[in-house]
Design a protein around this motif. Structure first.
Motif, PDB file in Angstrom:
ATOM      1  N   VAL A  20      28.587  48.987  41.444  1.00 15.64           N
ATOM      2  CA  VAL A  20      29.489  48.317  40.511  1.00 15.64           C
ATOM      3  C   VAL A  20      29.206  46.813  40.515  1.00 15.64           C
ATOM      4  O   VAL A  20      29.173  46.180  41.569  1.00 15.64           O
ATOM      5  CB  VAL A  20      30.967  48.565  40.874  1.00 15.64           C
ATOM      6  N   GLU A  47      30.827  43.385  38.842  1.00 26.58           N
ATOM      7  CA  GLU A  47      32.036  42.907  38.174  1.00 26.58           C
ATOM      8  C   GLU A  47      32.015  41.385  38.090  1.00 26.58           C
ATOM      9  O   GLU A  47      31.738  40.704  39.076  1.00 26.58           O
ATOM     10  CB  GLU A  47      33.295  43.359  38.930  1.00 26.58           C
ATOM     11  N   ASP A  48      32.328  40.883  36.899  1.00 27.58           N
ATOM     12  CA  ASP A  48      32.469  39.447  36.699  1.00 27.58           C
ATOM     13  C   ASP A  48      33.898  39.065  37.064  1.00 27.58           C
ATOM     14  O   ASP A  48      34.855  39.458  36.385  1.00 27.58           O
ATOM     15  CB  ASP A  48      32.178  39.087  35.245  1.00 27.58           C
TER      16      ASP A  48
END
Length: 882
Positions: free
Chosen positions: A616, A618-619
């Protein structure tokens, strides 16, 4: 005669004389705007489909075909060169302040010069030269800075007196001039004919050209271009190139998965006159009068003159479309100020008969630089648009770079200043674009001193602390749409003077920034650094570690809680990103990157991470506010707020730990400041940001705490010889070239991207070397300041340019950073740069034509570093970006 210009009679005559052209392009022409029959059907598939038959589209097609690609289709909704290219003033100017734009224009000039001989198409190329006028000393300084860049590139250029201007162009009024810049090799062309010549050469090389063919949308599947839908059927393709000019925005938004291309059209006016009684010579230089906001070129014995007014008129905000651009409505009242400037500059024109006022659309971008590159959301979707009225100057070079990008995966020059990925989706708001281009168009002529800021489209992305900091005197700049503090104006200072401080010399904020730097070194300061890009990479197994080990040049298999500074390199070993990564757990990492890496780095990672649902990315940029506590008393402030020991023994350098600060939990504290000074960065969940800031400021009062801004940070990092991605580091710079071999895991037997290129450099040496320069005979109060981009001379010979500059309040000298090359004196060939070559030279920095002696250093001054840390720890923690 006006009709001859507007439809470019030579274009029509040439086409009429070459019936084979219609067969090659697969369409027939008439002067009607209605659809015509298409004797040649579209191919079912192609490798590359280009949309747009203006100078950009034909240039891309020309260069792709030159590079050996044959399966190329160019589609034009109307007729070739019937859009903005048709109305272009045809001025080829190399006087550009941005280095890559200068190189594009220089290449274009050379290409157009030989294009007629190559294709047999009359291009109207005439080498007339250009003269840029200066009415003020500041304008003359800006021209001298450009002249320095042109000269070291081998482009003839000189600063001349007003009397010399009169000799070159006898009709010019010189009474208000202080000087000018003369570029003798600038030229004039027929823009439409250049486009037709490029199309002719491309067609001979196998490119299929289809006019009267409208692209409705581009099909994208699984994030990659698969085809193009047109009003004549579908074409399957691997690559699509959007060269649709002012319609590029609409075309990008036409599909189910939009591609954001931030540009907006404005009306652009110029007038045409009948020939003078004594017709102007076709070899008269083009005049550029930026202080008068006008340009003047000869045209068929008369003149063509336009400009960039202070109150531009945006158009097509609602997205109105049309097949071919028609001459828009005349507006003499609007053109009045430019006409007045023209008559003041050339008083002899008062009796001249005006033929026509032309009004045509021009596309502008949010930062006045053109847009090129691959979409961050659709692989294989390339863009070349938004030329800011410089299309004919950039056309050849821009098409070359984009063709290289498609064929090789990267262009031959650093084009990051022009890369589409420098923008986010936030810059694609139509309201934002409409307001911004109303500022951008006048800025084409406005004097741009170092560190000026846009005024429109502001306060778009802000830290939760914005209002709190603003009330304390913060002065703001913008980076990637994010508001960042430059410095804080102390109570009682003249705010108006500081807000309007524009100079190439010592700025009015000099003492303010000096006091912030002093506090960072002697007490403790707080800098809001929330704009930095922040990603989290996690996995259920070892996928995160394994992927990052391949994508990063440094070893990330470190104990939990440790921070690693690393580059993310391309196949050539160049920096695609420069970041700090904290290992939060065995399977989770926290990446801190430069502010303008948000789109670029995300795209780089997404395109190279394995397609694994257990991995994963994620920003989390928006989730955390970042406070940088810099200074020797930072440890005391944080110790009292957290009730935890923060000394080096308990919290070593390059360490990350979640802690409580005040009432707030889950604060990620890192012992790194990006400056080389002691301190910590606190990554605070945004709901706690105001509480933690207030606690820090209240507790720090007894330690002399104060707010600081990025100007102080810049001074600190440059005097420590720390590089900045996007200015010092780029995709063509390797760790070996900037003294970062210690951040590369070459000796650990671990495979990583760019490894082979670095091994080759380790064995054979490097061809440029990152170097620090201390100006020795420079008077800070009286002399022009270095900012960046100044030529570097070694023993009187040009060897490179500065990339960053700042005043060191510790050394009480200006410090410049830049790369030194070693060119063979006879052949110009690049040779290996050794330590001895750097150390044994005598150096000068050219600031607007004046050279100042400088001392070169390959290592920072050890006395600048705090004694309580080991030198290797400081070097590791200090390298970072702005």
């Amino acid at each position: 005669a006006a009709r001859m210009f507007l439809r470019l009679l030579s274009d029509i005559q040439w086409r009429a004389a070459h019936p084979r052209w219609r067969r090659m392009t697969g369409s027939q022409r008439s002067t009607s705007t209605t659809a015509e029959p298409h004797p040649v059907s579209l191919p079912a598939q192609a490798q590359v489909v280009i949309c747009g038959g203006g100078i950009m589209g034909t240039s891309v097609a020309y260069h792709l075909s030159k590079m050996g690609l044959k399966d190329i289709v160019l589609l034009e909704q109307g007729r070739l060169a019937a859009g903005t290219t048709r109305f272009c003033a045809g001025i080829v100017s190399t006087a550009r302040p941005v280095s890559v734009e200068l190189k594009m224009a220089h290449y274009s000039n050379k290409l157009y010069q030989q294009l007629q001989q190559e294709t047999g198409v009359q291009t109207g190329y005439m080498k007339t030269g250009s003269i840029s006028l200066a009415q003020t000393q500041d304008r003359l300084i800006s021209l001298k800075r450009i002249a320095s860049s042109l000269n070291v590139m081998g482009i003839p250029c000189e600063i001349i007196s007003p009397k010399e201007v009169l000799k070159l162009h006898p009709l010019i009024n010189i009474h208000d001039l202080v000087g000018a810049m003369y570029v003798p090799e600038d030229a004039l062309v027929s823009s439409a004919n250049v486009s037709l010549a490029l199309a002719t050469a491309a067609s001979r090389n196998g490119v299929q050209i289809h006019e009267r063919t409208c692209v409705s949308h581009v099909t994208i599947q699984k994030g990659r271009v698969t085809g193009v839908e047109t009003d004549r059927g579908r074409i399957q393709c691997d690559y699509f190139v959007n060269c649709a000019g002012q319609w590029a925005y609409e075309l990008g938004h036409s599909g189910e998965e939009p591609v954001h291309i931030p540009l907006h059209a404005c009306e652009h006016f110029y007038l045409l006159t009948h020939p003078l009684k004594d017709p102007l010579s076709s070899s008269l230089p083009t005049i550029v009068d930026p202080d008068g906001r006008i340009y003047i070129r000869n045209w068929q014995g008369g003149i063509l003159s336009g400009g960039f007014e202070k109150n531009p008129k945006p158009l097509f905000t609602e997205g109105r479309n049309q097949l071919e651009i028609q001459n828009l409505q005349e507006d003499w009242d609007h053109f009045g100020p430019l006409l007045g400037a023209l008559l003041r500059r050339m008083p002899g024109l008062e009796a001249l008969q005006i033929m026509q006022l032309v009004n045509c659309p021009e596309s502008f971008t949010p930062d006045m630089r053109c847009i090129m590159g691959e979409s961050p959301t659709a692989r294989g979707y390339f863009v070349l648009a938004g030329m800011n009225s410089g299309g004919i100057s950039y056309g050849g070079g821009a098409g070359k770079y984009l063709a290289e990008w498609i064929v090789n995966g990267y262009p031959s020059e650093n084009v990051w200043p022009l890369d589409l990925k420098r923008f986010g989706t936030l810059q694609s708001s139509r309201t934002f674009l409409r307001h911004r281009v109303m500022e951008v168009m006048p800025l084409m002529c406005d004097l741009k001193v170092p560190r000026w800021d846009f005024q429109t489209g502001r306060q778009l992305r802000t830290s939760p602390l914005y209002d709190r900091l603003d009330a304390q005197g913060a002065r703001w700049m913008e980076k990637h749409g994010f508001e960042r503090v430059k410095y804080f104006v102390p109570p009682g200072s003249d705010l108006l003077d500081l807000d309007h401080s524009k100079t190439f010399y010592k700025p009015d904020w000099f003492d303010i920034v000096g006091s912030e730097v002093k506090c960072c070194k002697e007490a403790v300061s707080v800098i809001d650094m929330s704009s930095f890009t922040k990603f989290e990479i996690s996995s259920t197994g070892d996928q995160a570690l394994e992927s990052l080990q391949y994508l990063c040049s440094n070893d990330l298999d470190v104990p939990v809680g440790h921070v690693v500074h690393t580059g993310m390199l391309n196949e050539k070993g160049g920096y695609e990103n420069d970041c700090s990564i904290a290992r939060l757990s065995k399977r989770s990492f926290f990446m801190i990157s430069p502010t303008d890496q948000q789109v670029h780095c995300w795209t780089w990672l997404k395109n190279r991470l394995p397609d694994d649902s257990n991995l994963v990315l994620e920003d989390v940029t928006w989730k955390y506010t970042a406070l940088n506590l810099i200074g020797p008393r930072a440890v005391d402030v944080l110790s009292e707020l957290s009730y935890a020991p923060m000394t080096a023994e308990h919290f070593p350098s390059l360490f990350c730990k979640e802690m409580s600060v005040g009432y707030a939990n889950g604060i990620r504290v890192m012992s790194i400041t990006h400056t080389g000074e002691p301190g910590f960065v606190l990554y605070i969940p945004i709901e706690y940001a105001l509480h933690v800031y207030n606690e820090v400021m209240n507790m720090g009062q007894k330690y002399g705490i104060r707010n600081a801004g990025y100007y102080a940070l810049r001074s600190l990092r440059i005097e420590k010889f720390f590089a900045f991605w996007g200015q010092d580091l780029d995709a063509f710079t390797t760790p070996m070239e900037c003294g970062r071999e210690f951040q590369v895991k070459l000796d650990k037997g671990l495979e990583f991207l760019g490894q082979e290129a670095l091994w080759e450099q380790k064995q054979n040496g490097v061809y440029k070397r990152f170097t620090m320069f201390i100006l020795e005979d420079h008077d800070t109060d009286l002399d022009l300041w270095p900012w960046w981009g100044e030529p570097i001379f070694r023993n009187g010979r040009y060897v490179g340019k500065t990339t960053s500059s700042a005043y060191s309040y510790t050394l009480e000298r200006h410090v410049c950073l830049g790369f030194v090359h070693h060119f063979d004196e006879k052949t110009g060939e690049e040779l290996v740069v050794t330590t001895d070559f750097i150390n044994q030279g005598e150096y000068e920095i050219d600031i607007a034509g004046q050279r100042f002696q400088a001392k070169a250093k390959l290592y920072p001054f050890s006395s600048l570093f705090t004694q309580r840390r080991r030198k290797d720890e400081v070097e590791l923690s200090g390298y970072q970006r702005e």
